[in-house]
Design a protein around this motif. Structure first.
Motif, PDB file in Angstrom:
ATOM      1  N   VAL A 174      41.416   0.178 -24.797  1.00 38.37           N
ATOM      2  CA  VAL A 174      40.901   0.697 -23.527  1.00 38.37           C
ATOM      3  C   VAL A 174      42.064   1.143 -22.654  1.00 38.37           C
ATOM      4  O   VAL A 174      43.188   0.633 -22.752  1.00 38.37           O
ATOM      5  CB  VAL A 174      40.021  -0.332 -22.780  1.00 38.37           C
ATOM      6  N   ASP A 175      41.782   2.085 -21.787  1.00 46.01           N
ATOM      7  CA  ASP A 175      42.826   2.677 -20.955  1.00 46.01           C
ATOM      8  C   ASP A 175      42.971   2.005 -19.602  1.00 46.01           C
ATOM      9  O   ASP A 175      43.933   2.279 -18.876  1.00 46.01           O
ATOM     10  CB  ASP A 175      42.530   4.167 -20.758  1.00 46.01           C
ATOM     11  N   GLY A 176      42.018   1.146 -19.258  1.00 49.49           N
ATOM     12  CA  GLY A 176      42.143   0.474 -17.978  1.00 49.49           C
ATOM     13  C   GLY A 176      40.895  -0.285 -17.615  1.00 49.49           C
ATOM     14  O   GLY A 176      39.927  -0.367 -18.390  1.00 49.49           O
ATOM     15  N   PHE A 177      40.932  -0.833 -16.400  1.00 49.48           N
ATOM     16  CA  PHE A 177      39.865  -1.698 -15.917  1.00 49.48           C
ATOM     17  C   PHE A 177      39.515  -1.354 -14.477  1.00 49.48           C
ATOM     18  O   PHE A 177      40.403  -1.186 -13.636  1.00 49.48           O
ATOM     19  CB  PHE A 177      40.290  -3.173 -15.973  1.00 49.48           C
ATOM     20  N   ARG A 178      38.237  -1.260 -14.216  1.00 51.91           N
ATOM     21  CA  ARG A 178      37.746  -1.261 -12.839  1.00 51.91           C
ATOM     22  C   ARG A 178      37.462  -2.720 -12.516  1.00 51.91           C
ATOM     23  O   ARG A 178      36.685  -3.373 -13.205  1.00 51.91           O
ATOM     24  CB  ARG A 178      36.493  -0.394 -12.718  1.00 51.91           C
ATOM     25  N   VAL A 179      38.120  -3.240 -11.505  1.00 52.78           N
ATOM     26  CA  VAL A 179      38.038  -4.665 -11.205  1.00 52.78           C
ATOM     27  C   VAL A 179      36.978  -4.886 -10.131  1.00 52.78           C
ATOM     28  O   VAL A 179      37.125  -4.466  -8.971  1.00 52.78           O
ATOM     29  CB  VAL A 179      39.399  -5.219 -10.755  1.00 52.78           C
ATOM     30  N   ASP A 180      35.906  -5.545 -10.529  1.00 56.07           N
ATOM     31  CA  ASP A 180      34.788  -5.820  -9.636  1.00 56.07           C
ATOM     32  C   ASP A 180      35.190  -6.851  -8.580  1.00 56.07           C
ATOM     33  O   ASP A 180      35.870  -7.829  -8.878  1.00 56.07           O
ATOM     34  CB  ASP A 180      33.613  -6.354 -10.465  1.00 56.07           C
ATOM     35  N   VAL A 181      34.774  -6.619  -7.332  1.00 55.79           N
ATOM     36  CA  VAL A 181      35.070  -7.531  -6.215  1.00 55.79           C
ATOM     37  C   VAL A 181      36.555  -7.898  -6.236  1.00 55.79           C
ATOM     38  O   VAL A 181      36.931  -9.072  -6.190  1.00 55.79           O
ATOM     39  CB  VAL A 181      34.191  -8.794  -6.240  1.00 55.79           C
ATOM     40  N   ALA A 182      37.405  -6.889  -6.320  1.00 60.44           N
ATOM     41  CA  ALA A 182      38.845  -7.128  -6.443  1.00 60.44           C
ATOM     42  C   ALA A 182      39.436  -7.800  -5.215  1.00 60.44           C
ATOM     43  O   ALA A 182      40.532  -8.362  -5.279  1.00 60.44           O
ATOM     44  CB  ALA A 182      39.558  -5.803  -6.702  1.00 60.44           C
ATOM     45  N   HIS A 183      38.729  -7.731  -4.101  1.00 61.68           N
ATOM     46  CA  HIS A 183      39.201  -8.389  -2.878  1.00 61.68           C
ATOM     47  C   HIS A 183      38.699  -9.821  -2.775  1.00 61.68           C
ATOM     48  O   HIS A 183      38.932 -10.499  -1.770  1.00 61.68           O
ATOM     49  CB  HIS A 183      38.738  -7.602  -1.660  1.00 61.68           C
ATOM     50  N   GLY A 184      37.976 -10.289  -3.807  1.00 58.69           N
ATOM     51  CA  GLY A 184      37.443 -11.641  -3.805  1.00 58.69           C
ATOM     52  C   GLY A 184      38.345 -12.580  -4.574  1.00 58.69           C
ATOM     53  O   GLY A 184      39.565 -12.484  -4.534  1.00 58.69           O
TER      54      GLY A 184
END
Length: 543
Positions: A174-184
């Protein structure tokens, strides 16, 4: 439901559209209490969507077409069906198993009150109490649904596990990650009470009383900082992840879903040793308003320039009412948390015209632009979904006060005349194709991809042309400069990026196109009349 082989079959459509990458929402094993954001196993594909062989084939085909693949990572919480949480339920208070999550004794007589006053993003209390051997026991924290217990990021074992998950998918390519609730993830020491309001659009901590005006809830300036969002400790996590990605060949990346109000705070997530991108929700929230758009562009570019990072632009996603529908409301700057048949119904034609105009504006800005599935078809929100088919936990936890996100998640129409508009082809025991997991409105037939692909002047054609020009002129790597015509108080947004100039009429009266300018792209067939740009329109021009 749609599946990974189905995605593989549509990758050619994405390549023809002109995008460079695709971000996939969660496909991991999950009880689907929150559309897969309740992960029970981070290393397995849910049988609903296929298996690892299907994923590998999809990834191979995407890379063959020049498309990068970004997968969704959900590190703030797991499903309550995750093996860790099941082990915690069978372990005593104070055990190592419970220390992977946030368990606390209650307050008040016999611990009958939650450990603090935090509210769930989806409405109601953020704490649920266990029954242990028939007796009320400890409480566990879930900032989202009851079935999404928060992980304890003070525990090194949690760090090790999530880093292992990163490596598992990076090893697969995979080329990357979208990080869910990254501010949590990181919570303030002592878990103090908090009476403020979050700006996260998927819910509001104030519970079922919140959101009755269907507007976006702005946090008052007097609110103290949230004790569970945007804590400084999250940056230590991303510095460690940055080092992991650097071990791999290729241009691997992290993009943050961080609902952080101040651009300066958001920019901290994209410092050189942390993430590569962060969704720009200030721009998304600006609405159809020239002064707010201008302010969002200025502050975003300035904040990101301060840390040497590109700005990331977005108008809609799976958590927001689609922007063609938002822009068709009486006040096109409002931010409803879903729309139902009982609410104001958007002006579909007006909203689409404005959506096309602001899309041209966005795609001419330097940085990265994210398109939500179906916006290239001009899809509106499904605003008349019956309560019986809704699935968003926010709808149920707020007893319908918050309409929820189902209206923007309705499956795409691929073929106007096919059952399920070509989304669902799975045969039932009776023979005909099964209906899509959320019903599509009748209006989707005229928006279908097969109709638009053969229609001159369609929204799909506009997106394809805009993306081709964006690529040819390297606008993403360009520079932004406000043009002399820029007059946001009069509703005119105008800027240049290299050889391309943008003129957007967000006002109510026609405005003159600069003399000698050559229009190379217009947001709609009625955008220009006698060298005048109509309201609710935009053009790309060269001189």
């Amino acid at each position: 439901m749609g599946d990974l082989p189905g995605i593989s079959g549509k990758l050619g459509y994405l390549a023809d559209l002109g995008v460079n990458a695709v971000w996939l929402s969660p496909f991991y094993v999950s009880p689907q209490a929150d559309a897969g954001y309740d992960v029970a196993d981070y290393r397995r594909i849910d049988p609903l969507f296929g298996d690892l062989a299907d994923f590998d084939e999809m990834l191979r085909k995407a890379h063959g077409l020049g498309l990068r693949v970004i997968v969704d990572l959900v590190p703030n919480h797991t499903s309550d069906e995750h093996v860790w949480f099941q082990e915690a339920l069978g372990s005593p208070a104070g055990s190592a198993a419970r220390n992977r999550y946030i368990f606390r004794d209650g307050n008040g007589v016999n611990g009958n009150e939650p450990p603090n006053n935090w509210r769930s993003i989806f409405g109601g209390k953020a704490w649920t109490r266990l029954m242990e051997n028939g007796v009320p026991g400890q409480w566990y924290l879930h900032l989202f649904d009851t079935k999404q217990p928060d992980l304890n990021w003070e525990n090194p074992e949690v760090h090790d596990e999530m880093e292992s998950v990163l490596r598992f998918w990076l090893d697969r390519g995979v080329d990357g990650f979208r990080v869910d609730v990254a501010h949590g993830m990181v919570k303030a020491a002592g878990l103090p009470d908090w009476d403020g309001h979050s700006t996260m659009v998927s819910g509001d901590e104030s519970g079922t009383e919140a959101g009755t005006d269907q507007d976006h809830q702005q946090k008052p300036a007097i609110d103290p900082p949230s004790p569970f969002f945007d804590q400084d400790g999250v940056h230590e996590i991303y510095r460690a992840w940055n080092l992991i990605l650097k071990e791999y060949d290729g241009d691997r990346m992290l993009v943050a879903e961080a609902w952080v109000e101040q651009p300066e705070r958001l920019a901290l997530y994209v410092r050189p040793d942390e993430m590569q991108q962060a969704f720009n929700f200030e721009f998304l929230l600006a609405g159809w308003d020239a002064e707010r758009i201008t302010a969002a562009v200025d502050s975003s570019l300035a904040a990101n320039a301060s840390v040497g990072a590109p700005t990331t632009w977005v108008l809609s996603n799976h958590d927001t009412v689609r922007h063609p529908s938002r822009f068709g409301l009486t006040d096109p700057t409002t931010f409803p948390k879903g729309i139902s048949a009982e609410d104001e119904q958007p002006n579909e034609a007006l909203g689409l015209a404005r959506a096309c105009a602001v899309t041209l504006l966005m795609l001419a800005l330097p940085g990265s632009a994210y398109l939500y599935q179906g916006e290239e078809l001009g899809l509106p929100e499904h605003t008349t979904l019956d309560a019986s088919v809704r699935q968003d936990p926010a709808f149920f936890r707020t007893h319908g006060v918050e309409r929820g996100r189902d209206g923007c998640r309705v499956p795409l129409p691929w073929e106007a005349a096919a059952p399920g508009h070509g989304f669902s082809s799975a045969a039932t025991v009776d023979g005909p194709a099964a209906p899509p997991w959320l019903p599509q409105p009748e209006s989707f037939a005229r928006c279908a991809a097969d109709v638009q692909s053969r229609t001159t002047g369609s929204t799909l054609e506009l997106y394809r042309n805009a993306l081709a020009l964006r690529s040819a002129h390297r606008l993403g790597a360009g520079t932004h400069e406000w043009s002399p015509e820029h007059q946001p108080k009069s509703g005119i947004v105008a800027f240049s990026n290299g050889a391309i100039s943008v003129l957007a009429n967000v006002g109510r009266i026609p405005v003159a196109i600069p003399e000698g300018a050559r229009v190379i792209l217009a947001s709609g067939p009625d955008a220009i009349s006698n060298t005048m740009l109509a309201p609710n329109s935009a053009v790309w021009i060269t001189t």
